[in-house]
Design a protein around this motif. Sequence first.
Motif, PDB file in Angstrom:
ATOM      1  N   LYS A 258       0.568  -0.984   0.200  1.00 32.56           N
ATOM      2  CA  LYS A 258      -0.024   0.010  -0.094  1.00 32.56           C
ATOM      3  C   LYS A 258       0.996   1.246   0.333  1.00 32.56           C
ATOM      4  O   LYS A 258      -0.127   2.278  -0.491  1.00 32.56           O
ATOM      5  CB  LYS A 258      -0.636   0.254   1.465  1.00 32.56           C
ATOM      6  CG  LYS A 258      -1.990   1.057   2.136  1.00 32.56           C
ATOM      7  CD  LYS A 258      -2.849   1.156   2.474  1.00 32.56           C
ATOM      8  CE  LYS A 258      -3.738   0.208   2.586  1.00 32.56           C
ATOM      9  NZ  LYS A 258      -4.879   0.862   1.295  1.00 32.56           N
ATOM     10  N   TYR A 259       1.826   0.919   0.756  1.00 33.52           N
ATOM     11  CA  TYR A 259       3.296   1.780   0.259  1.00 33.52           C
ATOM     12  C   TYR A 259       4.021   2.415  -0.077  1.00 33.52           C
ATOM     13  O   TYR A 259       4.929   1.125   0.195  1.00 33.52           O
ATOM     14  CB  TYR A 259       3.270   2.389   2.068  1.00 33.52           C
ATOM     15  CG  TYR A 259       2.158   2.659   3.565  1.00 33.52           C
ATOM     16  CD1 TYR A 259       2.393   3.020   2.986  1.00 33.52           C
ATOM     17  CD2 TYR A 259       1.758   1.546   3.992  1.00 33.52           C
ATOM     18  CE1 TYR A 259       0.955   3.969   3.943  1.00 33.52           C
ATOM     19  CE2 TYR A 259       0.717   1.633   5.205  1.00 33.52           C
ATOM     20  CZ  TYR A 259       0.370   2.695   4.883  1.00 33.52           C
ATOM     21  OH  TYR A 259      -1.111   2.666   6.174  1.00 33.52           O
ATOM     22  N   ILE A 260       4.811   3.120  -1.444  1.00 35.81           N
ATOM     23  CA  ILE A 260       6.226   3.446  -1.714  1.00 35.81           C
ATOM     24  C   ILE A 260       6.498   4.614  -1.127  1.00 35.81           C
ATOM     25  O   ILE A 260       6.075   5.728  -1.174  1.00 35.81           O
ATOM     26  CB  ILE A 260       5.783   3.458  -3.216  1.00 35.81           C
ATOM     27  CG1 ILE A 260       4.579   1.934  -3.691  1.00 35.81           C
ATOM     28  CG2 ILE A 260       6.525   3.885  -4.030  1.00 35.81           C
ATOM     29  CD1 ILE A 260       3.590   2.809  -5.380  1.00 35.81           C
ATOM     30  N   ALA A 261       7.983   4.747  -0.699  1.00 41.22           N
ATOM     31  CA  ALA A 261       8.699   5.242  -0.281  1.00 41.22           C
ATOM     32  C   ALA A 261       9.846   5.695  -0.888  1.00 41.22           C
ATOM     33  O   ALA A 261      10.307   4.565  -1.076  1.00 41.22           O
ATOM     34  CB  ALA A 261       9.203   4.887   1.453  1.00 41.22           C
ATOM     35  N   LEU A 262       9.691   6.748  -1.370  1.00 40.30           N
ATOM     36  CA  LEU A 262      11.131   7.620  -2.051  1.00 40.30           C
ATOM     37  C   LEU A 262      11.812   8.271  -1.800  1.00 40.30           C
ATOM     38  O   LEU A 262      11.548   9.238  -0.700  1.00 40.30           O
ATOM     39  CB  LEU A 262      10.990   7.185  -3.909  1.00 40.30           C
ATOM     40  CG  LEU A 262      10.240   6.691  -4.301  1.00 40.30           C
ATOM     41  CD1 LEU A 262       9.288   7.318  -5.509  1.00 40.30           C
ATOM     42  CD2 LEU A 262      10.691   5.146  -4.392  1.00 40.30           C
ATOM     43  N   ILE A 263      12.827   8.462  -2.183  1.00 40.53           N
ATOM     44  CA  ILE A 263      14.094   9.817  -1.557  1.00 40.53           C
ATOM     45  C   ILE A 263      15.104  10.086  -2.414  1.00 40.53           C
ATOM     46  O   ILE A 263      15.658   9.418  -3.796  1.00 40.53           O
ATOM     47  CB  ILE A 263      15.051   9.798  -0.017  1.00 40.53           C
ATOM     48  CG1 ILE A 263      15.657  10.694   0.472  1.00 40.53           C
ATOM     49  CG2 ILE A 263      15.719   7.926  -0.140  1.00 40.53           C
ATOM     50  CD1 ILE A 263      16.135  10.644   1.793  1.00 40.53           C
ATOM     51  N   ASP A 264      15.081  11.098  -2.890  1.00 41.23           N
ATOM     52  CA  ASP A 264      15.394  12.057  -3.913  1.00 41.23           C
ATOM     53  C   ASP A 264      16.319  12.858  -3.681  1.00 41.23           C
ATOM     54  O   ASP A 264      15.817  14.110  -3.943  1.00 41.23           O
ATOM     55  CB  ASP A 264      14.827  12.076  -4.833  1.00 41.23           C
ATOM     56  CG  ASP A 264      15.147  12.188  -6.831  1.00 41.23           C
ATOM     57  OD1 ASP A 264      17.221  12.039  -6.167  1.00 41.23           O
ATOM     58  OD2 ASP A 264      14.415  12.722  -7.649  1.00 41.23           O
ATOM     59  N   GLN A 265      17.286  12.786  -3.770  1.00 40.20           N
ATOM     60  CA  GLN A 265      18.139  14.183  -3.260  1.00 40.20           C
ATOM     61  C   GLN A 265      18.024  14.881  -2.315  1.00 40.20           C
ATOM     62  O   GLN A 265      17.609  16.295  -2.286  1.00 40.20           O
ATOM     63  CB  GLN A 265      18.313  15.513  -4.714  1.00 40.20           C
ATOM     64  CG  GLN A 265      18.883  14.518  -5.615  1.00 40.20           C
ATOM     65  CD  GLN A 265      19.364  15.518  -6.952  1.00 40.20           C
ATOM     66  OE1 GLN A 265      19.271  16.993  -6.505  1.00 40.20           O
ATOM     67  NE2 GLN A 265      18.912  15.510  -8.355  1.00 40.20           N
TER      68      GLN A 265
END
Length: 306
Positions: A258-265
């Motif tokens: 259900k969750y999509i966690a991302l980190i970009d810069q």
Amino acid sequence: ELPKIRMPRQLRETYIRRVGDAVNIMIPFQGKPQPGVSWTKGGQPLDTNRINIRNTARDTIFYIRQAQRGDSGKYELTVQINGAEDKATLDIQVVEPPGPPQNLKLVDVWGFNVALEWTPPADNGNSEIKGYRVQKSDKKSGKWFTVLERCTRTSCTISDLIIGNTYSFRVFSENICGLSDSAAMASGVAYIEKTKTTYQPEKIPPRDMMEPPKFTQPLTDRTTTRGYSTHLFCSVRGFPQPKIIWLKNQMEIREDPKYIALIDQGVCSLEIRKPGPFDGGVYTCKAVNPLGEASVDCRLDVKGEI
């Protein structure tokens, strides 16, 4: 028989009427021989040009044809027989819709979010302000849509705006009578850039590379509609690069489709796919590296489909 005022239950609390309404109140009493009845307001006799009083052997009738805000206040009723007396107080509040908020400003635009601020109305309609209704309108459709109801603060963040659209905003005040007759309009418009905004990390001197985690943009409270995916955003800096942990109601979110966690810069995002009522709550983003940790949180409310 000693004098006794039998104040109706609904009149023991503040009696509220709208401007222009009639006020027609009957208050029964008892006592023999027939009691003397007197009304005052603030210790002074009533204005008989505005207020009509009619007394019988068993009750007194208080009548105003068209109430005005100046009729608000505490009225004292006294029933007396040969030195014995009974007193009661009638508290009347005459209200009307409030004026619009003041000084509505478009404070900031970033990504697909905007921040608004305003100040309370100059006239609250003689009643407490219950909240504010915030609406948006995109230039393409020209229609107004409510994004927040009963907002109790004098600022808010509006999210999920569409890339490439230009938006206007307005805010109504609300009291016990309802919404203000007109709204405050933000003087500026918000254009949501089509190009992606990229996070520019601060230049750190080579000798001072190590840094504990620090959030440069916090999470903001969000309201979304059931079944429509939504995103939470914040940004963090730190070296070595912090590990990001997402929590819901203090419970860590692990591998859940259900969750999509991302980190970009440094920009942290959490996508919540097709949320339901049980997906509302307090979400926390925690950043951890060897030098320390930091966290920010927000509340997500999930409403039923409109």
